[in-house]
Design an enzyme around this catalytic site. Structure first.
Site, PDB file in Angstrom:
ATOM      1  N   LYS A 176      -5.774  10.514   0.132  1.00 28.24           N
ATOM      2  CA  LYS A 176      -4.504  10.053   0.673  1.00 28.24           C
ATOM      3  C   LYS A 176      -4.006  11.063   1.707  1.00 28.24           C
ATOM      4  CE  LYS A 176       0.011   8.404  -1.073  1.00 28.24           C
ATOM      5  NZ  LYS A 176       0.792   8.186  -2.324  1.00 28.24           N
ATOM      6  N   SER A 231       2.624   3.801  -2.802  1.00 29.50           N
ATOM      7  CA  SER A 231       2.398   4.251  -1.438  1.00 29.50           C
ATOM      8  C   SER A 231       0.931   4.534  -1.126  1.00 29.50           C
ATOM      9  CB  SER A 231       3.233   5.512  -1.182  1.00 29.50           C
ATOM     10  OG  SER A 231       2.857   6.588  -2.031  1.00 29.50           O
ATOM     11  N   SER A 285       2.956   4.892  -7.341  1.00 31.02           N
ATOM     12  CA  SER A 285       2.137   4.808  -6.134  1.00 31.02           C
ATOM     13  C   SER A 285       0.635   4.829  -6.344  1.00 31.02           C
ATOM     14  CB  SER A 285       2.528   5.929  -5.159  1.00 31.02           C
ATOM     15  OG  SER A 285       3.818   5.699  -4.633  1.00 31.02           O
TER      16      SER A 285
END
Length: 454
Positions: free
Chosen positions: A80, A158, A182
Site C-alpha cells: 500500500k 482504504s 481498511s
C-alpha cells in the site's frame, strides 16, 4: 511468456518455487508484464522494476545454492502506498506528497518480508491519506472491483489497490493498513481473506499514519494459510504457532446490536447460511446484545469520531495552507470536522473507549469469538458515489460501521468470503477477538474457512 501462475495462492506458488519448477525471476517478470497489460491501470501507483528484478535474482541464487529462506522465498508482494520504500517519497495516495523527501530506509515490515525472501513488486493505490472506506481516488484513479459483472463497482478502501491487485491475480498478497476497516472492507468486497492484526503486533516504523490510537496493519490474501505465513514473517518469525484444529471446538457470539441494521437481504442470507453450516459442523453459535456498540456510537455522536480528531491533528497545517486545494475534497471535508472536537471531548472519547473495552469482556463468554457481516452491503456502484458527495458521506459511514467497532474496541479481526449477495458480489464474514488473541483468531479462521466459504 506463458502466464499461467497468476491467481495462485502463496502456498501454491511456494510449492512450485521450492521444487524448482518455478524460478522467482520468471514469476516476477510474469507479474510485471501482467500489471502493465492489465486493463485497469489505477491499481498500482508505482512499479519497482529494478528492485523486484534484483530481489528475484538474489532469491533465485539462494534457491540454486540450497539457501532458501523459507516458504515465502521468491513470492511477490505489493505494498500500500503508505509504507516507506527506500529512495522513494511516501505519497499516501496523495499528490501533495509527490515531492516529499525520499525515505532513507524501508519500513520495518518491508524489511521483515524482504528478509523472509519476498519480493517487493510495487506500490498500490489507496484512498487519499487512508481516510475513506470506499477506495475512490481522484488523483491516481479508482481501481475497479474485478468481481463486478454488471457495471463498475467500488473496490472498498482504504486499501483499494491492495484488494484489487490480489483479486485480479496480479500478486498473491498485498499489505494494507486498517484504521476503521481498511483491510477487512476491501477484502470483503473483493472476495478475499483480510486479516487486521492487533494494534501493535507489528512495528509501525516507516508507516504513514492516520490515527495512531487506531492504526493497525495486515495482509490481504487468497487464503487464511497465506495470511498466517505472512503474519509470522512480518513479526520476524520463521514459522507460526497457529495449528490446524477441528472446527467443532469453537464458540461464536453474534451481536444483535447495530451490525445487522439496514443490511442487504443478500448479505443476511449469505451470512446466515454460513452460520447454519458452522452449526451443523459442531460450532457453538449464540446471539447476544452488545450494549457497548450503542455506547460507542453515542460517544461518536456526542464528541465526534476518534479517527477524525487524530486525523485533523495530523493534517491541520496542510488543511490551512495551499495543499488543501490539491487534496480530495471529500477527504478535506471529513478531516476538517476534527477541528470541532475539543480537547475535553477527545479525552472523554479515550476514557469511554477504555471502559467499553472492559465492558465487552463481560458480554463475551469464555473463549468466544465475535461474528457478524464485515459490511452490511455488497460493493456499491461507482458512478453515483463520484457524482454525489452527500451520498458518498452516507455510504462511507455505512461501509465503515461494522468494521470500525473492532478498531474502537481494539480487536483483531479476519474477514472471510462467505458467498455472494446482490449482483453476485462477494459477502464478508467477520471473525473478531480481543486484542492480543491473534493466534486464537487465526486458528479459528483456519478451521472455519472452508465451512464459511462453502
Amino acid at each position: 511468456m506463458t502466464q499461467n501462475h497468476l491467481g495462485k495462492s502463496i502456498a501454491q506458488l511456494s510449492v512450485l518455487i521450492q521444487s524448482g519448477n518455478l524460478d522467482p525471476v520468471e514469476l516476477v517478470e510474469e507479474s510485471l508484464d501482467a500489471i502493465r497489460a492489465h486493463r485497469d491501470q489505477a491499481i498500482f501507483t508505482r512499479l519497482l522494476d529494478d528492485r523486484a528484478k534484483d530481489e528475484a535474482a538474489a532469491s533465485s541464487k539462494r534457491l540454486r545454492e540450497g539457501r532458501s529462506r523459507g516458504l515465502l522465498e521468491g513470492i511477490p508482494v505489493a505494498w500500500k502506498d503508505l509504507f516507506d520504500i527506500a529512495g522513494l517519497p511516501t505519497t499516501a495516495g496523495s499528490v501533495v506528497l509527490a515531492d516529499a523527501t525520499p525515505a532513507q530506509a524501508d519500513a520495518d515490515v518491508v524489511k521483515a518480508l524482504k528478509a523472509a525472501g519476498m519480493i517487493a513488486i510495487g506500490r498500490v493505490n489507496m484512498s487519499e491519506f487512508a481516510f475513506s472506506g470506499l477506495g475512490l481516488n481522484p488523483h491516481y484513479g479508482t481501481p475497479l472491483n474485478p468481481r463486478a459483472s454488471d457495471e463498475p463497482r467500488i473496490p472498498g478502501g482504504s486499501s483499494s489497490g491492495s484488494a484489487v491487485a490480489v483479486a485480479s491475480g496480479l500478486v498473491p498478497v498485498s499489505i494494507g493498513t486498517d484504521t476503521g476497516g481498511s483491510v477487512r472492507i476491501p477484502s470483503a468486497f473483493n472476495g478475499l481473506v483480510g486479516y487486521k492484526a492487533s494494534r501493535g503486533r507489528y512495528s509501525m516504523a516507516g508507516v504513514f499514519p492516520l490515527a495512531t490510537s487506531l492504526d493497525s496493519l495486515g495482509p490481504l490474501t487468497r487464503t487464511v494459510q497465506d495470511a498466517i505465513w505472512v503474519d509470522a514473517a512480518m513479526r520476524g518469525g520463521i514459522m507460526s504457532d497457529v495449528a490446524r484444529v477441528a472446527a467443532s471446538g469453537f464458540s461464536l457470539v453474534v451481536p444483535t446490536t447495530i451490525v445487522m441494521d439496514d443490511a442487504e437481504e443478500g448479505v443476511i442470507r449469505a451470512f446466515e447460511a454460513a452460520l447454519a453450516r458452522l452449526s451443523a459442523a459442531g460450532v457453538k453459535v449464540r446471539r447476544a446484545a452488545f450494549p457497548a456498540f450503542d455506547a460507542l456510537f453515542q460517544v461518536m455522536a456526542e464528541h465526534g469520531p476518534l479517527v477524525t480528531a487524530e486525523a485533523f491533528a495530523l493534517h491541520h497545517r496542510r488543511l490551512a495552507g495551499p495543499e488543501a486545494q490539491a487534496m480530495d475534497r471529500r477527504v478535506v471535508a471529513r478531516t476538517r470536522l476534527g477541528e470541532k472536537i475539543t480537547l475535553v471531548g477527545y479525552l472523554e472519547i479515550l476514557k469511554v473507549r477504555e471502559q467499553l473495552i472492559k465492558d465487552v469482556q463481560t458480554t463475551l463468554g469464555p473463549n468466544e469469538l465475535i461474528a457478524y457481516p464485515s459490511v452490511a452491503h455488497v460493493a456499491p456502484t461507482l458512478a453515483p458515489l463520484e457524482a454525489d458527495d452527500d451520498l458518498f458521506v452516507k455510504i462511507n459511514f455505512k461501509t465503515l460501521r461494522n468494521t470500525l467497532i473492532g478498531n474502537f474496541l481494539d480487536w483483531c479481526g479476519v474477514s472471510l468470503p462467505c458467498g455472494n449477495g446482490g449482483a453476485g458480489m462477494p459477502v464478508g464474514f467477520l471473525l473478531s477477538a480481543p486484542k492480543g488473541q491473534d493466534e486464537r483468531l487465526l486458528t479459528a479462521a483456519l478451521a472455519l474457512e472452508e465451512i464459511v466459504a462453502a
